[in-house]
Design a protein around this motif. Sequence first.
Motif, PDB file in Angstrom:
ATOM      1  N   LEU A  66       0.814  -1.223   0.000  1.00 20.17           N
ATOM      2  CA  LEU A  66       0.000   0.000   0.000  1.00 20.17           C
ATOM      3  C   LEU A  66       0.842   1.265   0.000  1.00 20.17           C
ATOM      4  CD1 LEU A  66      -2.837  -1.068   2.486  1.00 20.17           C
ATOM      5  CD2 LEU A  66      -3.028  -0.758   0.005  1.00 20.17           C
ATOM      6  N   ILE A  67       2.048   1.212   0.585  1.00 23.90           N
ATOM      7  CA  ILE A  67       2.918   2.401   0.610  1.00 23.90           C
ATOM      8  C   ILE A  67       3.954   2.366  -0.508  1.00 23.90           C
ATOM      9  CG2 ILE A  67       2.625   2.742   3.096  1.00 23.90           C
ATOM     10  CD1 ILE A  67       5.462   1.571   3.469  1.00 23.90           C
ATOM     11  N   GLY A  68       3.843   1.360  -1.382  1.00 26.00           N
ATOM     12  CA  GLY A  68       4.788   1.265  -2.483  1.00 26.00           C
ATOM     13  C   GLY A  68       6.166   0.814  -2.036  1.00 26.00           C
ATOM     14  N   GLY A  69       6.208  -0.035  -0.997  1.00 25.04           N
ATOM     15  CA  GLY A  69       7.483  -0.474  -0.457  1.00 25.04           C
ATOM     16  C   GLY A  69       7.600  -1.983  -0.404  1.00 25.04           C
ATOM     17  N   SER A  70       8.427  -2.461   0.511  1.00 27.01           N
ATOM     18  CA  SER A  70       8.638  -3.894   0.682  1.00 27.01           C
ATOM     19  C   SER A  70       8.577  -4.236   2.159  1.00 27.01           C
ATOM     20  CB  SER A  70       9.986  -4.307   0.085  1.00 27.01           C
ATOM     21  OG  SER A  70      11.046  -3.541   0.654  1.00 27.01           O
ATOM     22  N   THR A  71       8.576  -5.518   2.480  1.00 25.10           N
ATOM     23  CA  THR A  71       8.508  -5.906   3.884  1.00 25.10           C
ATOM     24  C   THR A  71       9.866  -5.745   4.562  1.00 25.10           C
ATOM     25  OG1 THR A  71       9.067  -8.222   3.452  1.00 25.10           O
ATOM     26  CG2 THR A  71       6.726  -7.612   3.378  1.00 25.10           C
ATOM     27  N   ILE A  72       9.831  -5.637   5.881  1.00 27.46           N
ATOM     28  CA  ILE A  72      11.072  -5.564   6.653  1.00 27.46           C
ATOM     29  C   ILE A  72      11.893  -6.828   6.441  1.00 27.46           C
ATOM     30  CG2 ILE A  72      11.998  -5.539   9.020  1.00 27.46           C
ATOM     31  CD1 ILE A  72       9.658  -3.695   9.774  1.00 27.46           C
ATOM     32  N   HIS A  73      11.205  -7.989   6.432  1.00 25.80           N
ATOM     33  CA  HIS A  73      11.910  -9.257   6.250  1.00 25.80           C
ATOM     34  C   HIS A  73      12.682  -9.289   4.927  1.00 25.80           C
ATOM     35  CE1 HIS A  73       9.338 -10.707   9.543  1.00 25.80           C
ATOM     36  NE2 HIS A  73      10.191 -11.698   9.663  1.00 25.80           N
ATOM     37  N   SER A  74      12.029  -8.890   3.833  1.00 24.55           N
ATOM     38  CA  SER A  74      12.701  -8.942   2.532  1.00 24.55           C
ATOM     39  C   SER A  74      13.766  -7.862   2.406  1.00 24.55           C
ATOM     40  CB  SER A  74      11.681  -8.823   1.393  1.00 24.55           C
ATOM     41  OG  SER A  74      11.016  -7.569   1.435  1.00 24.55           O
ATOM     42  N   THR A  75      13.505  -6.680   2.951  1.00 24.03           N
ATOM     43  CA  THR A  75      14.459  -5.573   2.840  1.00 24.03           C
ATOM     44  C   THR A  75      15.771  -5.893   3.544  1.00 24.03           C
ATOM     45  OG1 THR A  75      12.677  -3.941   2.691  1.00 24.03           O
ATOM     46  CG2 THR A  75      14.854  -3.131   3.335  1.00 24.03           C
ATOM     47  N   PHE A  76      15.671  -6.440   4.750  1.00 23.52           N
ATOM     48  CA  PHE A  76      16.871  -6.731   5.531  1.00 23.52           C
ATOM     49  C   PHE A  76      17.262  -8.214   5.469  1.00 23.52           C
ATOM     50  CE2 PHE A  76      15.119  -2.843   7.385  1.00 23.52           C
ATOM     51  CZ  PHE A  76      16.248  -2.018   7.349  1.00 23.52           C
ATOM     52  N   LYS A  77      16.661  -8.936   4.512  1.00 23.00           N
ATOM     53  CA  LYS A  77      16.967 -10.347   4.282  1.00 23.00           C
ATOM     54  C   LYS A  77      16.876 -11.157   5.581  1.00 23.00           C
ATOM     55  CE  LYS A  77      19.908  -9.174   0.356  1.00 23.00           C
ATOM     56  NZ  LYS A  77      21.250  -9.280  -0.275  1.00 23.00           N
ATOM     57  N   MET A  78      15.789 -10.924   6.302  1.00 20.90           N
ATOM     58  CA  MET A  78      15.574 -11.610   7.571  1.00 20.90           C
ATOM     59  C   MET A  78      14.866 -12.937   7.337  1.00 20.90           C
ATOM     60  SD  MET A  78      14.286  -8.675  10.234  1.00 20.90           S
ATOM     61  CE  MET A  78      15.328  -7.289  10.720  1.00 20.90           C
ATOM     62  N   PRO A  79      15.304 -13.997   7.990  1.00 27.52           N
ATOM     63  CA  PRO A  79      14.576 -15.263   7.900  1.00 27.52           C
ATOM     64  C   PRO A  79      13.323 -15.200   8.759  1.00 27.52           C
ATOM     65  CG  PRO A  79      16.386 -15.473   9.450  1.00 27.52           C
ATOM     66  CD  PRO A  79      16.510 -14.099   8.838  1.00 27.52           C
ATOM     67  N   PHE A  80      12.490 -16.235   8.659  1.00 26.22           N
ATOM     68  CA  PHE A  80      11.269 -16.286   9.474  1.00 26.22           C
ATOM     69  C   PHE A  80      11.613 -16.168  10.953  1.00 26.22           C
ATOM     70  CE2 PHE A  80       8.015 -18.756  11.782  1.00 26.22           C
ATOM     71  CZ  PHE A  80       6.888 -18.028  11.413  1.00 26.22           C
ATOM     72  N   ASP A  81      12.641 -16.907  11.387  1.00 24.76           N
ATOM     73  CA  ASP A  81      13.089 -16.832  12.781  1.00 24.76           C
ATOM     74  C   ASP A  81      14.228 -15.810  12.899  1.00 24.76           C
ATOM     75  OD1 ASP A  81      14.731 -18.404  11.261  1.00 24.76           O
ATOM     76  OD2 ASP A  81      15.048 -19.960  12.777  1.00 24.76           O
ATOM     77  N   TYR A  82      13.912 -14.569  12.599  1.00 22.23           N
ATOM     78  CA  TYR A  82      14.910 -13.505  12.489  1.00 22.23           C
ATOM     79  C   TYR A  82      15.717 -13.286  13.769  1.00 22.23           C
ATOM     80  CZ  TYR A  82      11.592 -10.668  15.101  1.00 22.23           C
ATOM     81  OH  TYR A  82      10.744 -10.189  16.079  1.00 22.23           O
ATOM     82  N   TRP A  83      15.139 -13.630  14.926  1.00 24.98           N
ATOM     83  CA  TRP A  83      15.826 -13.397  16.193  1.00 24.98           C
ATOM     84  C   TRP A  83      17.106 -14.223  16.306  1.00 24.98           C
ATOM     85  CZ3 TRP A  83      10.913 -15.210  15.438  1.00 24.98           C
ATOM     86  CH2 TRP A  83      10.726 -16.591  15.577  1.00 24.98           C
ATOM     87  N   LYS A  84      17.248 -15.235  15.442  1.00 25.19           N
ATOM     88  CA  LYS A  84      18.455 -16.073  15.459  1.00 25.19           C
ATOM     89  C   LYS A  84      19.535 -15.568  14.507  1.00 25.19           C
ATOM     90  CE  LYS A  84      16.080 -20.447  16.497  1.00 25.19           C
ATOM     91  NZ  LYS A  84      15.807 -21.814  15.965  1.00 25.19           N
ATOM     92  N   MET A  85      19.180 -14.647  13.620  1.00 24.14           N
ATOM     93  CA  MET A  85      20.108 -14.242  12.566  1.00 24.14           C
ATOM     94  C   MET A  85      21.310 -13.485  13.123  1.00 24.14           C
ATOM     95  SD  MET A  85      18.133 -11.017  10.748  1.00 24.14           S
ATOM     96  CE  MET A  85      19.505 -10.448   9.739  1.00 24.14           C
ATOM     97  N   GLU A  86      22.437 -13.621  12.419  1.00 25.51           N
ATOM     98  CA  GLU A  86      23.646 -12.862  12.721  1.00 25.51           C
ATOM     99  C   GLU A  86      23.857 -11.889  11.565  1.00 25.51           C
ATOM    100  OE1 GLU A  86      25.444 -12.866  15.399  1.00 25.51           O
ATOM    101  OE2 GLU A  86      24.395 -14.514  16.404  1.00 25.51           O
ATOM    102  N   PRO A  87      23.432 -10.626  11.709  1.00 28.75           N
ATOM    103  CA  PRO A  87      23.517  -9.669  10.599  1.00 28.75           C
ATOM    104  C   PRO A  87      24.946  -9.482  10.097  1.00 28.75           C
ATOM    105  CG  PRO A  87      22.105  -8.829  12.339  1.00 28.75           C
ATOM    106  CD  PRO A  87      22.799 -10.036  12.900  1.00 28.75           C
TER     107      PRO A  87
END
Length: 415
Positions: A66-87
């Motif tokens: 709706l805002i012409g953007g993308s999701t946080i997950h896709s933008t920052f390449k976060m997996p479903f269980d993002y709390w485990k990721m090591e950026p």
Amino acid sequence: MNKNRKFKLKDAQKRALEKILSGANVCLLGMAGTGKSEVIKEACEILGDRGKVIKKVSYQGLAAQLIGGSTIHSTFKMPFDYWKMEPSEHNVEHLKNVDVIVIDEIGMVSEAMMNKIGDCLSFLDHPVQLVVVGDFYQIEPFNGSKKKASYYSDKKYAFQSYYWEAYDFEVCFLNEVVRQGDWKYIYNLYRLSRGDRSVLSYFVKNMCPFVIKDAIYICTHNEDAKRINKEKLDALKGEKSHPFMASYEGTIDLSSLPGEECLVVKIGLRVMATVNTSQFVNGKMGTVVGFENYENIKVKFDGSDEVTTVTWYTTKMDRKDDNPQYESTEVRVMPLRPAYAISIHKSQGQTFDKVNVIINEEKGAWAHGQLYVALSRGRSLANTHIEGNIFNCRIAPDTAVKEFYRQFGDPGIAA
């Protein structure tokens, strides 16, 4: 300023716009109807004219669209269980030229997710202006893992992240109603969000008195949404049902499954996408028009003349069984759900023309902001019907949110 603007900004909107254009990190807060989107649209146009590269993101796929953007997950390449990721640099290599990031629906972003966003941005070699937009009085964030979720810890919200103070956000409130004819509705929604039980009778007296045909059902509890969806499926007489069974090993948390464990569909069934792909976004609604060898479902999504082939979606999820050989299992699921009824949690960030709100008779509304979110999903109270006992609902806001707003002088709501 944009002289060709179709709308005239209110004073609070002008002040917020000036802060954004100054280059400051801004937290823009306001209810539906107070003109947040107008401020962001104007700011993006002006900053774009200045040569700034802007990235707009949101937690949910449909809100991002709706805002012409993308999701946080896709933008920052976060997996479903993002709390485990090591950026690492990998998460932001595509953002090297971005000057401004707008995060919409900030109230849906957990403390844990905000920490990961900050970790990702720390790998950029230049400062990025952050503009976060939303309403923390809505339902507190939930990240889908009961073991790791900020929902079950003392820190739930983005403003409790260790990056929040570092970003030194300028907090701007929009408290003037800009939607024509919505003053009473929004004023009473404001009072409801702050825990004023005396306004409940207003919603009962002014709602649509009967169940609205073809309106989406928004339910306080998943069990009611599942019941209504099954009733609608059974009502499609003469159509053959097709089951699509998810596959995985061991035991998983089915409430976190991006789809149904057993999705039963018929031609004519209304469905909602549950993940983001190159073809559709999470929350997109459509109608089943066909099948293909029990491997694909043909869906005509709303607003499109094309038929989309939806196939199996594969992801990894934690196993919940005792002493499993592997901590996670590969899950194969059809990324669709019946769309006649959804939970209030899943409705957050969306707006509908017509809404039937279903309050569970025994349990009522139980989470902070749950009833407030449900009653603000419709475009008007006249096109909102409430089924169930509205007085059997918890409406007290989270004390952490009240304290956050108090720090900056919650200005209330004005005509």
